[in-house]
Design an enzyme around this catalytic site. Structure first.
Site, short mmCIF file in Angstrom:
data_model
loop_
_atom_site.label_atom_id
_atom_site.label_comp_id
_atom_site.label_asym_id
_atom_site.label_seq_id
_atom_site.Cartn_x
_atom_site.Cartn_y
_atom_site.Cartn_z
CE LYS A 218 104.03 23.92 58.03
NZ LYS A 218 104.77 23.20 57.01
CE LYS B 276 104.31 24.67 67.53
NZ LYS B 276 105.53 23.94 67.63
CB CYS C 208 114.37 10.42 17.67
SG CYS C 208 112.58 10.65 17.72
S1 IVH Z 1 103.77 21.77 65.74
C1 IVH Z 1 99.75 19.40 66.51
N1 IVH Z 1 105.86 23.09 64.92
O1 IVH Z 1 104.53 20.86 59.65
C2 IVH Z 1 100.74 20.37 66.01
N2 IVH Z 1 104.92 21.48 63.46
O2 IVH Z 1 102.59 21.08 57.50
C3 IVH Z 1 102.08 19.82 66.05
N3 IVH Z 1 106.12 21.26 61.34
O3 IVH Z 1 102.39 18.36 60.80
C4 IVH Z 1 102.96 20.40 65.06
N4 IVH Z 1 107.66 22.75 61.76
O4 IVH Z 1 104.97 17.99 60.98
C5 IVH Z 1 104.95 22.16 64.61
N5 IVH Z 1 107.72 24.31 64.35
C6 IVH Z 1 106.83 23.39 64.04
C7 IVH Z 1 106.85 22.70 62.82
C8 IVH Z 1 105.87 21.75 62.56
C9 IVH Z 1 107.22 21.87 60.89
C10 IVH Z 1 105.40 20.24 60.56
C11 IVH Z 1 104.55 19.28 61.33
C12 IVH Z 1 103.16 19.49 60.79
C13 IVH Z 1 103.46 20.00 59.42
C14 IVH Z 1 102.29 20.69 58.80
#
Ligand code: IVH
Length: 714
Positions: free
Chosen positions: A141, A319, A440
């Site tokens: 992430k 995912k 001050c």
């Molecule tokens: S997938 C519908 N993969 O983190 C799902 N998001 O805090 C699509 N983000 O809204 C997102 N790294 O903007 C995905 N490897 C990653 C990510 C990621 C960062 C962001 C993304 C999400 C947010 C949530």
């Protein structure tokens, strides 16, 4: 943090699941959490200036989500748990996303992950007969800024930030300056007719360190962390600034897609390969995991290696691999059901607390800062950390000389968690918060219901410095290039003592400072000149730093008053008539304008020609008031109507209305859709006119604002 101070906690009410009537302390706590979360959202997403760590934010968020789970109904459709992202910055054009950009739900443990997977399985069972394929695409992430790139017939035509999830800021030109963004989707066959590629704009840690060094050398503002640097670099009106910043885009998912003659991707793994073939960067070390256990192993592996990645990583994302399964499971109000983020705990380290320094803020608030023996926390050297306030120091019994635990959550300002009592040396003493201002020397005071001690001396040099810094900052007039470091030097040299002095600077004045060359001096003066001639009344009100007057209140005031003369002449009673203005805000506005030192500064600003007339000033003139039915009227939305909330608010604003956030008898219209929650009952009780979606549409149309047919889905 004050948010967790014991007096705000709801106490030992054992809440029963399904109990429809939450006790008052629970309601109070929920309201408090919601308003704190909204404030922190604004600081993080809109101002790129977070005050608390991600962990502290998550703790508040989870507490509220838990209360809402136990007492459905307290959320009322308005809770921050149903919102994504922040408000939009003024200055950049806005556009709607074809498909909403959602956030991700978080899990923090193996147990939470299996619960999430179980919910996934159940949702699938309800929708489809047959087993759910449990292959997951997993990747780190990335802690940056979510961006959507729109390709039509293989050409990049638009780029939007996430914004509030429904509407984003148009950053097409800024994105075009990034080498990592393909301008066209080069492929053997035909490109898709439409493809929205989503991903994260990030700054690598090394690039970030170099950028900050450069900013520092130029006397410009430095960034707190790579995420803020990335956000600040992309949400720029000046493209030469974006171009000079080392930003990268890494792609990880899609928005709308019309594949046309291009063969569609069926799985997330196929999509990732296709994105690479189109020359997108993708998150490093992504991999396909078969089954729930492998995903956990992957998340654990990323956690163990998080500091080895070139960019900031704050978790791992899983995912479902099959895109059809993603489509079937869909989204909750806030996040997908087919994906989840494993959030990592903050990185901690131990070090010696050398001293506690007291900083004086713009409004005179005294903040204790821990001065630490420098220590590496997750690859970043930390030598200062926040201690929040006096109560926090005492609650944790932190003493100078202690070995303390310091943490950072991969980003934001580090904080002191507490002392390691086993390592406490003899002879340490509890910390005594000073009762004089360290800058001050004047006595400071603390209101009974406030956490902070304050210095009330308007001439206090520390307060003055902060006030001027705020005036030029993004939250104020956003004067590019006039950063904290320069303000500090100008104030220290005695050349600038109030915001007005900034506009009297000459090139010769500036050239006297080290590291200030002719080019920079000219840019500096040009930025000031732009601010002087183009600042809106709303921006200026914000820049003045009146306590309790933030961006939204400033914007509202600018629609009700023609200029600062009118605002400063408004009585407390007149102010109290305004939406979202309570006794505290009204008193603070009066106090600001009655203070002689402030009047002097205002007169000087007028003399310098910085005296904007509100573009919404017509509203203040009685003749114009009745022009259209929504002109100058306050409006609040609750429940679901035929339009997304953000869009409805924007249309109402276009018709001259002022969206507000709470029901009071000053509210002109409540627009209530499906599942309206408690706001409707309150509005009815107060006799506020209530409209349904159709009624709202009629008023819009009478005000000359038409909703395009394709948006009307009732
Ligand atoms: S997938 C519908 N993969 O983190 C799902 N998001 O805090 C699509 N983000 O809204 C997102 N790294 O903007 C995905 N490897 C990653 C990510 C990621 C960062 C962001 C993304 C999400 C947010 C949530």
């Amino acid at each position: 943090m004050t948010a967790d101070s014991p007096e705000h906690r709801p106490g030992p009410h054992a809440p029963e699941k399904g109990d429809a009537q939450p006790p008052e302390p629970v309601l109070k706590r929920a309201r408090f959490l919601a308003s704190e979360l909204a404030r922190h959202n604004h600081l993080y997403h809109t101002l790129d200036a977070p005050e608390i760590s991600d962990d502290a934010y998550d703790a508040l968020y989870n507490e509220l989500a838990e209360l809402e789970r136990r007492w459905p109904g307290i959320a009322g459709g308005e809770s921050p748990t149903t919102k994504v992202g922040g408000k939009l910055l003024e200055g950049l054009a806005k556009e709607r996303h074809r498909h909403r950009m959602y956030g991700l739900d978080n899990v923090f443990s193996a147990a939470e992950w299996s619960d999430f997977a179980e919910r996934m399985r159940r949702a699938w069972d309800e929708a489809v007969n047959g087993p759910l394929p449990l292959d997951f695409w997993c990747d780190p992430k990335l802690d940056g800024l979510a961006v959507e790139l729109v390709y039509e017939e293989g050409r990049l035509v638009r780029a939007l930030t996430r914004g509030d999830g429904e509407t984003g800021e148009v950053v097409t030109e800024a994105v075009r300056t990034m080498a990592s963004v393909p301008q066209t989707l080069a492929a053997d066959g035909l490109p898709p007719a439409l493809l929205e590629v989503r991903g994260e704009a990030v700054m690598f840690r090394e690039d970030f360190a170099r950028l900050n060094e450069r900013q520092e050398a130029l006397g410009l503002k430095t960034f707190a962390n790579p995420r803020n640097a990335a956000a600040g670099s992309l949400r720029q009106l000046d493209l030469s600034v974006t171009e000079s910043r080392p930003l990268r885009f890494l792609a990880y998912s899609l928005g709308a897609a019309e594949w046309g003659a291009c063969p569609p991707c069926l799985t997330q793994s196929e999509l990732m390969a296709r994105l690479s073939a189109w020359r997108f960067l993708t998150p490093p070390d992504g991999r396909l995991c078969a089954g729930v256990a492998q995903v956990m192993d992957y998340a654990e592996w990323v956690r163990a290696h998080r500091t080895d990645f070139p960019m900031e990583i704050d978790g791992a994302v899983a995912k479902l691999d099959l895109l059809e399964a993603q489509r079937v499971l869909g989204f909750t109000a806030r996040a997908p059901r087919f994906a989840v983020a494993f959030k990592f705990p903050a990185i901690q380290a131990q070090t010696k607390l050398l001293a506690i320094e007291i900083q004086v803020g713009r409004t005179g608030a005294l903040t204790p800062v821990a001065i630490l023996e420098p220590v590496a926390v997750g690859g970043v050297m930390v030598s200062r950390a926040t201690l929040h306030n006096e109560d926090e120091i005492h609650a944790r019994d932190v003493r100078v000389g202690d070995t303390v635990i310091v943490q950072r959550a991969g980003d934001v300002i580090p904080e002191v968690v507490g002392p390691v009592l086993d390592k406490r040396p003899t002879g340490t003493e509890p910390f005594h918060f000073p009762h004089e201002c360290p800058a001050c020397g004047e006595p400071v005071h603390r209101e009974p219901d406030e956490a902070a001690w304050r210095c009330d001396n308007l001439a206090c040099p520390a307060r003055r410095l902060r006030a001027i810094t705020h005036f030029v900052s993004k939250a104020g007039l956003d004067i590019q290039g006039v950063g904290e470091k320069w303000v500090e030097q100008l104030v220290q040299a005695g050349r600038v003592q109030s915001p007005a002095d900034l506009f009297t600077l000459s090139e010769a004045d500036l050239l006297g400072f080290e590291r200030m060359g002719e080019t920079l001096a000219r840019k500096f003066l040009a930025a000031l000149e732009t601010a002087r001639t183009t600042a809106s009344l709303a921006r200026l009100i914000c820049a003045l730093g009146i306590r309790h007057v933030g961006e939204q209140t400033a914007r509202m005031l600018a629609t009700r008053f023609r200029d600062l003369d009118e605002l400063s002449a408004a009585s407390t009673d007149a102010l109290l008539e305004l939406p979202d203005v309570g006794p505290e805000v009204a008193a603070s506005i009066r106090y600001f304008f009655e203070t002689p030192a402030n009047r002097i500064v205002l007169e000087r600003l007028r003399g310098l020609g910085l005296w904007p007339i509100s573009s919404g000033a017509a509203l203040a003139e009685p003749a114009a008031k009745k022009e259209t039915p929504l002109d100058g009227k306050t409006i609040l939305f609750t429940g679901t109507i035929f339009l997304p909330r953000g869009r409805a608010q924007a249309l109402a604003e276009a018709a001259g209305a002022i969206p507000v956030s709470s029901v009071s008898k000053k509210l002109d219209y409540l627009v209530a859709g499906e599942k309206p929650g408690s706001k409707l009952a309150k509005a009815v009780a107060l006799g506020v006119p209530v409209l349904d979606g159709e009624g709202f549409r009629r008023l819009l149309s009478e005000s000359g604002v038409k909703i395009p047919d394709e948006e009307f889905k009732e």
